[in-house]
Design a protein around this motif. Sequence first.
Motif, short mmCIF file in Angstrom:
data_model
loop_
_atom_site.label_atom_id
_atom_site.label_comp_id
_atom_site.label_asym_id
_atom_site.label_seq_id
_atom_site.Cartn_x
_atom_site.Cartn_y
_atom_site.Cartn_z
N PHE A 30 34.71 41.49 44.87
CA PHE A 30 35.06 40.67 43.71
C PHE A 30 36.54 40.34 43.75
O PHE A 30 37.38 41.19 44.05
CB PHE A 30 34.71 41.37 42.40
CG PHE A 30 33.23 41.42 42.13
CD1 PHE A 30 32.68 42.51 41.47
CD2 PHE A 30 32.39 40.39 42.49
CE1 PHE A 30 31.32 42.58 41.20
CE2 PHE A 30 31.03 40.44 42.23
CZ PHE A 30 30.50 41.55 41.58
N GLN A 31 36.87 39.08 43.40
CA GLN A 31 38.22 38.58 43.60
C GLN A 31 39.03 38.50 42.31
O GLN A 31 40.23 38.75 42.30
CB GLN A 31 38.15 37.19 44.23
CG GLN A 31 37.47 37.19 45.59
CD GLN A 31 36.82 35.85 45.93
OE1 GLN A 31 36.25 35.20 45.06
NE2 GLN A 31 36.91 35.46 47.18
N TYR A 32 38.40 38.07 41.24
CA TYR A 32 39.09 37.96 39.96
C TYR A 32 38.26 38.70 38.92
O TYR A 32 37.04 38.78 39.02
CB TYR A 32 39.22 36.48 39.54
CG TYR A 32 40.22 35.70 40.33
CD1 TYR A 32 39.83 35.00 41.47
CD2 TYR A 32 41.56 35.64 39.96
CE1 TYR A 32 40.75 34.26 42.20
CE2 TYR A 32 42.48 34.90 40.68
CZ TYR A 32 42.07 34.23 41.80
OH TYR A 32 42.98 33.50 42.53
N PHE A 33 38.95 39.21 37.93
CA PHE A 33 38.31 40.00 36.88
C PHE A 33 38.67 39.36 35.55
O PHE A 33 39.84 39.22 35.21
CB PHE A 33 38.81 41.45 36.95
CG PHE A 33 38.60 42.05 38.31
CD1 PHE A 33 39.58 41.93 39.29
CD2 PHE A 33 37.43 42.69 38.63
CE1 PHE A 33 39.39 42.45 40.57
CE2 PHE A 33 37.22 43.22 39.89
CZ PHE A 33 38.20 43.10 40.86
N MET A 34 37.64 38.99 34.81
CA MET A 34 37.85 38.16 33.63
C MET A 34 37.23 38.77 32.40
O MET A 34 36.24 39.51 32.49
CB MET A 34 37.21 36.79 33.87
CG MET A 34 37.78 36.09 35.09
SD MET A 34 36.82 34.67 35.55
CE MET A 34 37.85 34.02 36.85
N TRP A 35 37.82 38.44 31.28
CA TRP A 35 37.23 38.78 29.99
C TRP A 35 37.02 37.49 29.20
O TRP A 35 37.95 36.69 29.06
CB TRP A 35 38.13 39.73 29.21
CG TRP A 35 38.09 41.12 29.75
CD1 TRP A 35 38.96 41.70 30.63
CD2 TRP A 35 37.10 42.12 29.47
NE1 TRP A 35 38.57 42.98 30.91
CE2 TRP A 35 37.44 43.27 30.21
CE3 TRP A 35 35.96 42.15 28.66
CZ2 TRP A 35 36.69 44.45 30.16
CZ3 TRP A 35 35.21 43.31 28.61
CH2 TRP A 35 35.57 44.44 29.34
N PHE A 93 33.11 36.00 42.45
CA PHE A 93 32.82 36.20 43.86
C PHE A 93 32.55 34.84 44.47
O PHE A 93 31.60 34.17 44.06
CB PHE A 93 31.61 37.13 44.04
CG PHE A 93 31.23 37.33 45.46
CD1 PHE A 93 30.04 36.81 45.96
CD2 PHE A 93 32.05 38.02 46.31
CE1 PHE A 93 29.69 37.00 47.29
CE2 PHE A 93 31.72 38.21 47.65
CZ PHE A 93 30.52 37.70 48.13
N ASN A 94 33.37 34.42 45.42
CA ASN A 94 33.37 33.04 45.89
C ASN A 94 33.56 32.14 44.67
O ASN A 94 34.54 32.27 43.98
CB ASN A 94 32.11 32.73 46.68
CG ASN A 94 32.08 33.52 47.98
OD1 ASN A 94 33.11 33.85 48.54
ND2 ASN A 94 30.88 33.84 48.45
N ARG A 95 32.67 31.25 44.37
CA ARG A 95 32.85 30.38 43.21
C ARG A 95 31.90 30.74 42.06
O ARG A 95 31.76 29.99 41.12
CB ARG A 95 32.65 28.92 43.60
CG ARG A 95 33.60 28.42 44.68
CD ARG A 95 35.04 28.72 44.34
NE ARG A 95 35.45 28.08 43.12
CZ ARG A 95 36.07 26.90 43.06
NH1 ARG A 95 36.32 26.24 44.17
NH2 ARG A 95 36.43 26.40 41.91
N LYS A 96 31.27 31.92 42.15
CA LYS A 96 30.33 32.32 41.11
C LYS A 96 30.94 33.38 40.21
O LYS A 96 31.78 34.16 40.66
CB LYS A 96 29.08 32.97 41.71
CG LYS A 96 28.32 32.18 42.70
CD LYS A 96 27.18 33.04 43.23
CE LYS A 96 26.59 32.43 44.47
NZ LYS A 96 25.50 33.24 45.01
#
Lengths: 109, 116
Positions: A30-35, A93-96
């Motif tokens: 996983f590349q970005y972690f969002m809320w 993950f990638n663009r998802k």
Amino acid sequence: QKEVEQDPGPLSVPEGAIVSLNCTYSNSAFQYFMWYRQYSRKGPELLMYTYSSGNKEDGRFTAQVDKSSKYISLFIRDSQPSDSATYLCAMRFNRKLIWGLGTSLAVNP
Amino acid sequence: EAGVTQFPSHSVIEKGQTVTLRCDPISGHDNLYWYRRVMGKEIKFLLHFVKESKQDESGMPNNRFLAERTGGTYSTLKVQPAELEDSGVYFCASSQDLQGSAGELFFGEGSRLTVL
């Protein structure tokens, strides 16, 4: 096993309390972690995102990522009734986006 | 500036019927996504358009679902024939593609589909 685990709650706190929301994940890619925050009958709205381990602060909100433990948190200080919503963690993950279930939060005046 | 708009907000149909959901992204956003939330489950990715091209449709459940994006503007998602398990909220999102950023997704309010 789900890729992202999030306790759906519900969570009920008094106004002014510090709120802690958490997610765990299994995929180290996983590349970005969002809320995201979602009010009833509305779409999710991005609150914060982080890329690396550590803390990121924005006003009353602090996002924390611990990649070694695969654990992310969102802290809300001085919680307000207007913070009552569902809070969803999402990992890119990638663009998802891979989502947690969301935690329902009620802040009581 | 208008946000992502979706139509209809709620649709109730009988099993076997056809439904078409529409999404108008934010003007200038090349990326358009469809996601779905089934009751009690997480939001799940369905597919991703870049302009008019399908970039990733790995989340589409089966061939009863057809998504199109005419001229790289609005998108439609058609379910034909609808089954009970298709009930849920279908979200559309759009984003710009900014290098080095998370590519913030802006979501619509969703189209709630109920199949009886």
